[in-house]
Motif scaffolding. Structure first.
Motif, short mmCIF file in Angstrom:
data_model
loop_
_atom_site.label_atom_id
_atom_site.label_comp_id
_atom_site.label_asym_id
_atom_site.label_seq_id
_atom_site.Cartn_x
_atom_site.Cartn_y
_atom_site.Cartn_z
N GLU A 263 0.85 -1.19 0.00
CA GLU A 263 0.00 0.00 0.00
C GLU A 263 0.89 1.25 0.00
O GLU A 263 1.93 1.28 0.66
CB GLU A 263 -0.88 0.00 1.24
CG GLU A 263 -1.80 1.22 1.37
CD GLU A 263 -2.60 1.21 2.67
OE1 GLU A 263 -3.59 1.95 2.74
OE2 GLU A 263 -2.21 0.47 3.60
N GLY A 294 0.23 -0.52 -4.53
CA GLY A 294 -0.49 0.56 -3.88
C GLY A 294 -0.01 1.92 -4.36
O GLY A 294 1.19 2.17 -4.48
N ASN A 307 -6.73 6.42 -2.34
CA ASN A 307 -5.82 5.34 -1.97
C ASN A 307 -6.21 4.14 -2.84
O ASN A 307 -7.24 3.51 -2.60
CB ASN A 307 -5.97 5.02 -0.48
CG ASN A 307 -4.90 4.07 0.01
OD1 ASN A 307 -4.29 3.33 -0.76
ND2 ASN A 307 -4.70 4.05 1.33
N ALA A 309 -5.25 0.65 -5.56
CA ALA A 309 -4.36 -0.41 -6.04
C ALA A 309 -4.38 -0.37 -7.56
O ALA A 309 -5.46 -0.47 -8.17
CB ALA A 309 -4.80 -1.77 -5.53
N LYS A 324 -9.71 1.86 -2.40
CA LYS A 324 -9.86 1.28 -1.06
C LYS A 324 -11.25 1.57 -0.51
O LYS A 324 -11.73 2.70 -0.55
CB LYS A 324 -8.79 1.88 -0.13
CG LYS A 324 -8.71 1.23 1.25
CD LYS A 324 -7.55 1.83 2.03
CE LYS A 324 -7.36 1.18 3.39
NZ LYS A 324 -6.24 1.78 4.14
N ASP A 327 -11.63 3.40 4.55
CA ASP A 327 -10.57 4.34 4.88
C ASP A 327 -11.20 5.60 5.43
O ASP A 327 -12.14 6.14 4.83
CB ASP A 327 -9.74 4.67 3.63
CG ASP A 327 -8.39 5.29 3.98
OD1 ASP A 327 -8.36 6.21 4.80
OD2 ASP A 327 -7.37 4.83 3.41
N ILE A 348 -7.19 -3.49 -0.16
CA ILE A 348 -6.10 -2.73 0.43
C ILE A 348 -6.21 -2.76 1.95
O ILE A 348 -7.24 -2.37 2.51
CB ILE A 348 -6.08 -1.26 -0.06
CG1 ILE A 348 -5.91 -1.20 -1.58
CG2 ILE A 348 -4.97 -0.47 0.63
CD1 ILE A 348 -5.97 0.21 -2.15
N CYS A 349 -5.22 -3.28 2.61
CA CYS A 349 -4.96 -3.18 4.05
C CYS A 349 -6.21 -3.29 4.93
O CYS A 349 -6.72 -4.39 5.15
CB CYS A 349 -4.19 -1.89 4.33
SG CYS A 349 -3.26 -1.92 5.88
N ALA A 373 -0.56 -3.54 1.59
CA ALA A 373 -0.84 -3.12 2.97
C ALA A 373 0.31 -2.30 3.52
O ALA A 373 1.41 -2.30 2.98
CB ALA A 373 -1.09 -4.35 3.85
N SER A 374 0.01 -1.62 4.63
CA SER A 374 1.02 -0.86 5.36
C SER A 374 0.65 -0.88 6.83
O SER A 374 -0.47 -0.53 7.19
CB SER A 374 1.08 0.59 4.85
OG SER A 374 2.03 1.33 5.58
#
Length: 489
Positions: A263, A294, A307, A309, A324, A327, A348-349, A373-374
């Motif tokens: 991400e 990401g 945000n 992908a 995403k 978020d 995403i994450c 991801a982060s």
């Protein structure tokens, strides 16, 4: 089985139960849990509860659970996703109060000799409350008992039928069964029924798990995850950074068909920066690999942050964009997005902290979940297992590529095939594995039916427990108050 502490012993036993449950909870939950101890953590408090006054039992329950959460305090004090104030305190106190409710319900039912209901209803109440929290909480749900079992695929097979709620229930049900069998007021017949239900339940779960892990799920597909070993959120697109990722992709083993980058691997105010998209399209075509990375777009005009992908197809075509869905900072998306000409879906994450979109991907016939991801360093294992859990619920292999966390590849049955921390001495960490899946699941088709069943069982337990509470209150009234009411009970 009829043991009750004398008045002078109660403080000693209460302190012992608090200490034992707190230590077991500390070791069995959190960011690096010992999964076997998760099942034992509630037991000392549950054994104590029917043998001491309600105030003592509930105070011990709250204190034991709250102290058990100390395994996350250091992380919460420096986390930007889960800061101690107010998020960490809300989680820690809220979970402790949920355990208090569980213990109160167990104590009330066990005190009436309702052993089977005392085993089922508290576990159902625990599960039902967490389901309601997951439904209304904008942050989703992570770090629960089901998450703690993330490296136990035998246990996790039950989620393919009933979702993560099956594991939440089972982990609380096991100590409730033991404590109900040993409760002082439980008649012999009630104990026999409770033991039979417990044996049948866990026998069925283990049998289903063994069969699930023996099953085949189609031909394997080779996948990879790449993450930098130095954390940087949405660094500007630069020739050097892009070239570093391109070299890692070029050096992947033969046969890799999907590679996932983290991400916010790149950031730009452009939607389609040529310095990023052209090299990625070229290497995707040269290696015949779908690339999922990401990307954060923050336009200079002030429009909301995206945000996303970016999914570069193996034929070198233009990338697809997944926005995403969960978020609190960027604009939320709503659509499922697949790599062109495949059934590889992107998330995403924090999307994995919610049942959807993973369940929607499962129902749509997805073959692989690719998840940039982060994380916050310390919660890397925990969050990767939240992704794994969504994979097992829906029978989907998962490729989880997290910077500042854990890289993980798991198959559709929840077996971890490769993992690594993104903190090595090299510039990047890369893992590869051959995954199998997907596997069609009952949960993908029918959703949270078991959570609703738990809510119904919890309500039945509450109805059965409340009259006992009222009668005990009535027997404690003073003779003068009883006379003033005409002797009515």
């Amino acid at each position: 089985m009829e043991w009750r502490p004398r008045t002078g012993e109660r403080r000693l036993w209460a302190a012992a139960a608090l200490a034992c449950s707190a230590v077991l909870g500390y070791l069995g939950t959190g960011l690096a849990p010992i999964a076997a101890l998760t099942w034992l953590a509630p037991l000392p408090v549950l054994l104590l509860a029917p043998r001491v006054p309600a105030r003592t039992a509930l105070g011990v329950a709250f204190g034991a659970y709250l102290l058990g959460t100390a395994n996350s305090w250091a992380f919460q004090l420096h986390s930007h996703d889960e800061p101690m104030v107010p998020v960490g305190l809300t989680i820690n106190i809220g979970m402790s109060l949920t355990f208090v409710l569980t213990v109160w319900l167990f104590r009330s039912l066990a005190g009436r000799g309702r052993a089977l209901l005392a085993a089922v209803a508290p576990a159902a109440a625990w599960t039902g409350v967490l389901y309601l929290v997951a439904t209304v909480n904008p942050h989703g749900l992570m770090g629960t008992f089901a998450n703690d079992q993330g490296d136990r695929p035998l246990v996790l097979q039950a989620t393919a039928v009933a979702g993560m709620w099956a594991v939440e229930f089972l982990v609380m049900f096991a100590p409730c069964v033991v404590a109900a069998l040993l409760a002082p007021a439980a008649p012999r017949a009630a104990r026999l029924r409770t033991a039979a239900v417990g044996v049948l339940t866990f026998g069925a779960v283990l049998g289903f798990g063994i069969l699930g892990l023996r099953g085949t799920a189609g031909p394997p597909q080779r996948v990879a995850a790449i993450a930098p070993n130095r954390y940087a959120w949405a660094p500007p697109v630069s020739d050097g950074l892009v070239a570093g990722y391109v070299r890692e992709i070029e050096n992947l083993p033969e046969g890799v068909r999907t590679v996932v980058l983290p991400e916010a691997a790149f950031g730009s105010d452009e939607a389609d920066p040529a310095a990023l998209t052209q090299p990625m399209r070229q290497v995707a075509r040269a290696r015949g690999v779908d690339i999922v990375l990401g990307f954060v777009q923050a336009p200079a005009q002030g429009r909301g942050v995206d945000n996303v992908a970016l999914i570069f197809p193996a034929d070198g075509g233009s990338p697809a964009r997944y926005l995403k869905q969960h978020d609190l900072v960027s604009r939320p998306g709503h659509d499922l997005v697949f790599a062109p000409r495949t059934r590889t879906g992107a998330e995403i994450c924090a999307d994995v902290d919610f049942a959807r979109p993973s369940r929607d991907y499962g129902a749509a016939g997805t073959s692989l979940l690719a998840i940039p991801a982060s994380d916050n360093g310390g919660n890397g294992w925990q969050h990767s297992r939240a992704a794994l859990l969504r994979g097992v619920e829906n029978g989907l292999p998962v490729v989880w590529a997290a910077q500042n966390g854990t890289l993980m590849i798991s198959d559709g049955r929840g077996r971890v095939l490769a993992q690594a921390r993104s903190e090595g001495p090299a510039r990047f960490t890369t893992i590869t594995a051959d995954v199998t899946g997907p596997v069609a699941t009952f949960y993908s088709r029918h959703g949270d039916w078991f959570a609703w069943l738990c809510l119904a069982a919890a309500l039945s337990g509450l109805i059965a427990a409340l009259p006992a509470t009222r009668r005990r209150a009535g027997t404690r009234r003073s003779p003068d108050k009883a006379a003033a009411s005409g002797g009515r009970q």
